[in-house]
Design an enzyme around this catalytic site. Structure first.
Site, mmCIF file in Angstrom:
data_model
loop_
_atom_site.group_PDB
_atom_site.id
_atom_site.type_symbol
_atom_site.label_atom_id
_atom_site.label_comp_id
_atom_site.label_asym_id
_atom_site.label_seq_id
_atom_site.Cartn_x
_atom_site.Cartn_y
_atom_site.Cartn_z
ATOM 1 N N ASP A 194 7.898 -0.830 11.569
ATOM 2 C CA ASP A 194 8.134 -0.183 10.212
ATOM 3 C C ASP A 194 7.858 1.257 10.351
ATOM 4 O O ASP A 194 7.120 1.920 9.590
ATOM 5 C CB ASP A 194 7.403 -0.924 9.129
ATOM 6 C CG ASP A 194 7.870 -0.444 7.818
ATOM 7 O OD1 ASP A 194 8.775 0.078 7.638
ATOM 8 O OD2 ASP A 194 7.018 -0.699 6.801
ATOM 9 N N THR B 273 5.228 -1.777 -0.431
ATOM 10 C CA THR B 273 5.922 -2.800 -0.745
ATOM 11 C C THR B 273 4.914 -3.871 -1.363
ATOM 12 O O THR B 273 5.292 -4.458 -2.421
ATOM 13 C CB THR B 273 6.399 -3.483 0.271
ATOM 14 O OG1 THR B 273 7.185 -2.376 1.149
ATOM 15 C CG2 THR B 273 7.581 -4.603 -0.106
ATOM 16 N N TYR B 274 3.862 -3.986 -0.791
ATOM 17 C CA TYR B 274 2.958 -5.179 -0.934
ATOM 18 C C TYR B 274 1.590 -4.760 -1.555
ATOM 19 O O TYR B 274 0.725 -5.494 -1.956
ATOM 20 C CB TYR B 274 2.823 -6.386 -0.060
ATOM 21 C CG TYR B 274 2.010 -5.878 1.104
ATOM 22 C CD1 TYR B 274 0.673 -6.093 1.227
ATOM 23 C CD2 TYR B 274 2.498 -5.176 2.310
ATOM 24 C CE1 TYR B 274 0.043 -5.757 2.182
ATOM 25 C CE2 TYR B 274 1.753 -4.863 3.303
ATOM 26 C CZ TYR B 274 0.679 -5.237 3.341
ATOM 27 O OH TYR B 274 -0.236 -4.661 4.214
ATOM 28 N N GLY B 275 1.468 -3.499 -1.857
ATOM 29 C CA GLY B 275 0.083 -3.050 -2.134
ATOM 30 C C GLY B 275 -0.012 -1.645 -2.885
ATOM 31 O O GLY B 275 0.820 -1.012 -2.534
ATOM 32 N N VAL C 120 -2.662 1.881 -2.762
ATOM 33 C CA VAL C 120 -3.820 2.545 -1.982
ATOM 34 C C VAL C 120 -4.662 3.529 -2.802
ATOM 35 O O VAL C 120 -3.803 4.589 -3.530
ATOM 36 C CB VAL C 120 -3.186 3.362 -0.701
ATOM 37 C CG1 VAL C 120 -4.346 4.056 0.017
ATOM 38 C CG2 VAL C 120 -2.230 2.675 0.131
ATOM 39 N N GLY D 279 -0.894 6.180 -3.339
ATOM 40 C CA GLY D 279 0.518 5.765 -3.133
ATOM 41 C C GLY D 279 0.517 4.446 -3.312
ATOM 42 O O GLY D 279 -0.239 3.636 -3.288
#
Ligand SMILES: Nc1ncnc2c1ncn2[C@@H]1O[C@H](COP(=O)(O)OP(=O)(O)OP(=O)(O)O)[C@@H](O)[C@H]1O
Length: 428
Positions: free
Chosen positions: A151, A36-38, A40, A33
């Site tokens: 979050d 926002t900043y990475g 996986v 997946g």
């Protein structure tokens, strides 16, 4: 002054986060997946040359400027991962001086976001209670350390062990409204109105607001705001007009609680400790959240012949049918999928029986709503739970006595047959 690369490398070398070398990791190329900043990916990690290889998930920063964010996340996770419902991390996988990956335990059942939209998996109110208890205990754990998750959303709630175990991931990565929208990850539906308006920053009660929306999402398996498709609309709808997700025709025990969690006044919202108390009670009432979930059509799980077989063998691992659905006042509710005890606008999977649903709607059979702020109502609810527990124990005792009676009858039958054989042999 140190160069950025050198600064990053000194972070890697910290004793707080173990550094994992490239020869300990083997990529699988499987993407799990994007955030926002990475992104996986699944990989295999061998802690030592002789130890067994284990599946892991590695989160990589999508570009160099996010490497520090990733390392900060690793640090927060290192301090909070002592909780069973928080993802464990193994360390930082250092690719080169500027790039790294966060190596975490692999959760093989994806996120709650995927589960909610997978029509091939049905779950029960017991699963709902168990997941919510696990989620709230993790949140209570942060709150006890004065940490806020910031979050909480279904994408950050991961599942494993046949969907029975829930763990939170993604820490300290405060996702600003702007950045969430920029990468097109959808509207931040779990963000509280006060944060949307900018009245105040996230606080513990903002996490509770998110819990209320998540509760609604698990119960309904729907989008909270289907007609809202931009951030501006969401802010106008939720923060401006104080709208919330559509009313669900579910027990007011549940609706009362999620409404309190998402109340516009943060003071009214329960604390995470109260949420844990509430879901502990709910789990007692619906205790079969440990039944593993299987992928398959709803009909397979609700097969009546299987149910009979289940009762006979006493197996705990059968589909979503719970074994003790006869408790008065709750008759059959435990064997309903969550979708069956509510009436969402989307067609829900067929309930196993219809009479059970109507019995739950009988007001005289409803337990009192456990309002933890009101000691009397809370006490009545607790007493009710104690009575249910006693009832359950009596039922179990009754079953044990019945079993022993059946065993004795079988022996008696055998004795009878032996006598007949003996008599027959004497006549020979
Ligand atoms: N440990 C893990 N095991 C299995 N899958 C994972 C794991 N961690 C993350 N994922 C998958 O990768 C996805 C992206 O995770 P990530 O934490 O990067 O972003 P996000 O939480 O979805 O978004 P954001 O970072 O914007 O809040 C998750 O939604 C999940 O499906």
């Amino acid at each position: 002054m140190n160069s950025p690369a050198k600064r990053e490398s000194s972070i890697f070398d910290t004793t707080e986060i173990p550094v994992i070398k490239s020869d300990q990791i083997k990529g699988t190329g499987k993407s799990l997946g994007c955030g926002t900043y990475g992104y996986v990916e699944k990989a295999i990690y061998k802690p030592t040359p002789t130890s067994e290889a284990i599946d892991v998930a590695i989160k990589y920063a999508s570009n160099q400027k996010y490497t520090r964010t990733l390392i900060n996340e690793a640090k927060i996770m290192m301090t909070l991962m002592e909780h069973p419902n928080v993802i464990s991390i193994y360390g930082i996988y250092k690719i080169d001086a500027n790039r790294c990956g966060l190596v975490m335990e692999y959760m093989d059942c994806q996120s709650l976001a995927e589960l909610l939209h997978n029509n091939n998996i049905q779950y029960t109110i017991s699963h709902f209670a168990s997941w919510m208890l696990q989620l709230c205990s993790a949140v209570e754990f942060f709150h006890s350390y004065n940490q806020i998750h910031r979050d909480l959303k279904v994408q950050n709630i991961l599942l494993c062990d046949h969907y029975r175990t829930l763990k939170l991931c993604d820490f300290g990565t405060y996702t600003a409204l702007k950045s969430t929208m920029t990468v097109g990850l959808g509207t931040p539906v779990t963000m509280s109105p006060e944060v949307m308006r900018g009245d105040k920053k996230y606080d513990m009660k903002s996490d509770i607001y998110s819990i209320g929306i998540i509760m609604w999402q698990i119960l309904s398996r729907q989008e909270p705001y289907p007609n809202v498709d931009s951030l501006a609309q969401l802010v106008y709808h939720v923060a401006g007009n104080n709208n919330r997700p559509a009313e669900l025709q579910c027990s007011y025990i549940l609706s009362g609680f999620y409404k309190r969690c998402w109340h516009q006044n943060p003071e009214i919202r329960p604390t995470s400790k109260e949420a844990v108390e509430y879901f502990t009670l709910l789990k007692k009432e619906y205790p079969h959240g440990d039944v593993p979930l299987k992928i398959g059509k709803a009909e397979d799980h609700l097969d009546v012949s299987n149910r009979k077989n289940h009762r006979r063998t006493g197996s705990d691992t059968f589909g979503i049918i719970d074994s003790d659905s006869e408790i008065p006042g709750l008759r059959g509710v435990r064997s309903q999928s969550v979708a069956a005890i509510i009436t969402p606008s989307r067609p829900a999977p067929p309930p196993p029986t219809t009479s059970t649903l109507s019995s739950f709607q009988d007001p005289s059979l409803k337990p009192v709503e456990p309002d933890v702020r009101d000691p009397l109502s809370f006490q009545i609810y607790k007493d009710h739970m104690v009575e249910l527990e006693t009832f359950r124990n009596i039922k179990q005792l009754q079953q044990t006595i019945l079993n022993s009676k059946h065993e004795k009858l079988k022996k008696w039958q055998l004795l009878e047959q032996l006598k007949i054989l003996e008599a027959a042999s004497q006549h020979l």
